[in-house]
Design an enzyme around this catalytic site. Sequence first.
Site, PDB file in Angstrom:
ATOM      1  CB  SER A 295      11.228 -25.095   7.322  1.00 50.73           C
ATOM      2  OG  SER A 295      10.205 -26.016   7.940  1.00 50.73           O
ATOM      3  CE  LYS A 296      13.508 -32.379  12.921  1.00 49.57           C
ATOM      4  NZ  LYS A 296      13.952 -32.360  14.387  1.00 49.57           N
ATOM      5  NE  ARG A 297       6.297 -27.659  10.250  1.00 47.11           N
ATOM      6  CZ  ARG A 297       4.707 -26.825   9.311  1.00 47.11           C
ATOM      7  NH1 ARG A 297       4.638 -27.790   8.268  1.00 47.11           N
ATOM      8  NH2 ARG A 297       5.388 -25.861   9.422  1.00 47.11           N
ATOM      9  CE  LYS A 298       6.427 -23.639   5.882  1.00 44.21           C
ATOM     10  NZ  LYS A 298       6.571 -23.253   5.081  1.00 44.21           N
ATOM     11  CG  LEU A 302      17.500 -27.420   7.855  1.00 45.18           C
ATOM     12  CD1 LEU A 302      18.095 -26.276   7.129  1.00 45.18           C
ATOM     13  CD2 LEU A 302      15.989 -26.981   8.591  1.00 45.18           C
TER      14      LEU A 302
END
Length: 547
Positions: A295-298, A302
Amino acid sequence: MDLKKLAAALIPDADLLEPDSYEQIYPERNTAKGAYVTRLAPSPTGFIHLGNLYSALADERAAHTTGGIFYLRIEDTDEKRKVEGAVESVIRSLKYFGIKFDEGAEIDSPLNLYGPYYQRQRAKIYRAFAKRLIEQGRAYPCFCTAEELDKIREEQNAEKLTPGYYGKFAKCRNLSEEEIYSALRAGKPFVIRLKSCGDIKNKITFRDAIKGEITVTENDQDVVILKSDGIPTYHFAHVIDDHFMRTNLVIRGEEWLSSLPVHLELFKVLGFKPPVYAHTCSLMKTENGAKRKLSKRKDPELSLDYYRKAGYFPKAVVIYLMTLLNSGFEEWRLKNPAADISEFKFKVEKMGKSGALFDLDKLNDISRNEISALSPEECFGFLKEWADEFGDAKDRQHFTDKAYIVKILNLLMGTGGKKRRKDIERAEQGVRLMDYFFDDTFSPEYSFRCGKEEANAVLQGFYDVYDPADDNSVWFEKLKAVAASAGFAAENSEYKAHPEAYKGSVSDAAEVLRIAVTGSPNSPDLCTIMGILGKERSLARLKAAIK
Ligand code: GLU
C-alpha cells in the site's frame, strides 16, 4: 430528435476531423506478425511505484522479445491529480532501471508517428468520436448534479442495488429534446455518457493473456465518456488511444478487470477490435503471517524513489522483478548467470495469475550478489553516483578520492580472494559502511568488553610495535605477543581450557584494537584496514582510544 443537430450543439468545435480520417492518420503499424505493441500509460501523479516498473518490464520484454514496439503515453486527463515535474520523474525513474521506450512522450524518436502522447493534447480526437456517438444515438448529455448523483447512490444503497448510472437510475437517458435544449440554454454543465446496450443477464467469456478464460457480466452502465470540461474519462481515452496507437497488448493492473466490460462495450460501439488484455496480479507482502497488497500509505518500498534513494543496484531490482514476472526466470539465471536478461524467453502467458509476494530480503540478496560481481572501479562509479545525488557534502568529498575508495572496495568486495565478499547491499548502506575510513565520519564508541587497564595495555602495546610493512602473519604474531603481555591468552584454545587464568583470549584483544580502529567489533581484516588507513591515522586512533 435530430441527433446531428444535438451533437453539434453539445460539441460545437469547428476544428474536428472526420473520425474515420484517423484510420489513415494512424495506420496499422507494419510490425511483423506476432509482434506486440505495448505501452506504459502512467498518470502524472508524482508517484511512480513498483507496480509500474513491474508492468513496464513486462511491456518492454513482451514488445522486444517479439520484435514489437514499446511506447510511453501520459494519461494526464485528471487535472486534479497532476503534479508538476511528474513526467520527468517517471522518465528518470524508469531510465534508472534501464527501461527504454521506442517512442512516446519526451522520447526523441523518428518513430513518434502516433502522437501526441499526452492525452490532453488529443482532446480533438476524443471529441470527434464522442460527437459521432451522439449522432448515432449511442451517447447523450447528462445534466445531473453531484447532489442528484448522491441521491441516486443513497437510493441504491438503501435498496442494496448495484451502484451506478443505469436503467431507471439513468435519469438523463430519455430527456426530451425540449429538456435538453432548455438545460443547454440555461448554461447547465453536462457530461457525455455512453448509452449502454448491455444487459447484466448476459455473460461475456473472454481470454486474458495472464488469467486465462474469464467470464464477466456485460456492462449496462451509462458511463461518462467526456467529463464536463470536455476531457475524456480513462475508459474512453484508453479505448481510443490504444486503438489508434495500434496497441495490441494491454498489460495493466488487475484493478482494471472490473472495468473491462465497459471497455469491451466501448470497443464494440466504436467499431474497433479490442487488444489482447493481460491483467497483472497485485504485489503483496506478508505482515504478521497474513498476505496483503502493498500500500502506498503503509509501505515506503512501494515507491520507486525508495529504491533510488536507498541506492539499490538497478539491475538487481530488475532481476528480482523478473523472478516475480516469470517463474522460470530464476532457474534460467542460475544456469546462465552471465547472460544478458534479454536472452531469457519471456512469456506474457507465464506471468503469475495471483498475488506476487514481494520479498525485500530476497531483493537484498540479489542486490548483494550483483554488486559483488562488479569490479571495484564499477562499484566506485555506482556508489559515487549515489553519493553525488543523495549523499551529504562529506560523502561527496570522500568520493573525490577514487584511489582511496577503490582500495577500500577491494577489501569490502574481497577482490583477489577466492570468494567475493558480499558486504555491500546497496549504495546508501555501502557508503555508510565506509564511514570509518574517513576521520570526519569516524565516530567510535569505545565500549570494550574487557577492563580499561587491559584495553589500554593492548592499545599501547600494539601502538609500540605496529609497522605497516608487516604482512598479515607478522601482524598477527605481534598481536599475540601484545595480548599475552597484557594478560590475554595468545591462543583461543588455551583460553578455552583455562578461562580463569586469563583476562580474555587473543580474539578479545583483537576486538579492542578493532573497536579502536574501526569503531565497531565487526569488520573485515583489520591488518588490511590499518594498511589502507595508513600508519599515522592508525596510530592516532590507537592513541585516542587509550583512556
Ligand atoms: N493511467 C492508468 C493508471 O495509471 C493506466 C492503466 C493502463 O495501463 O491502462 O493506472
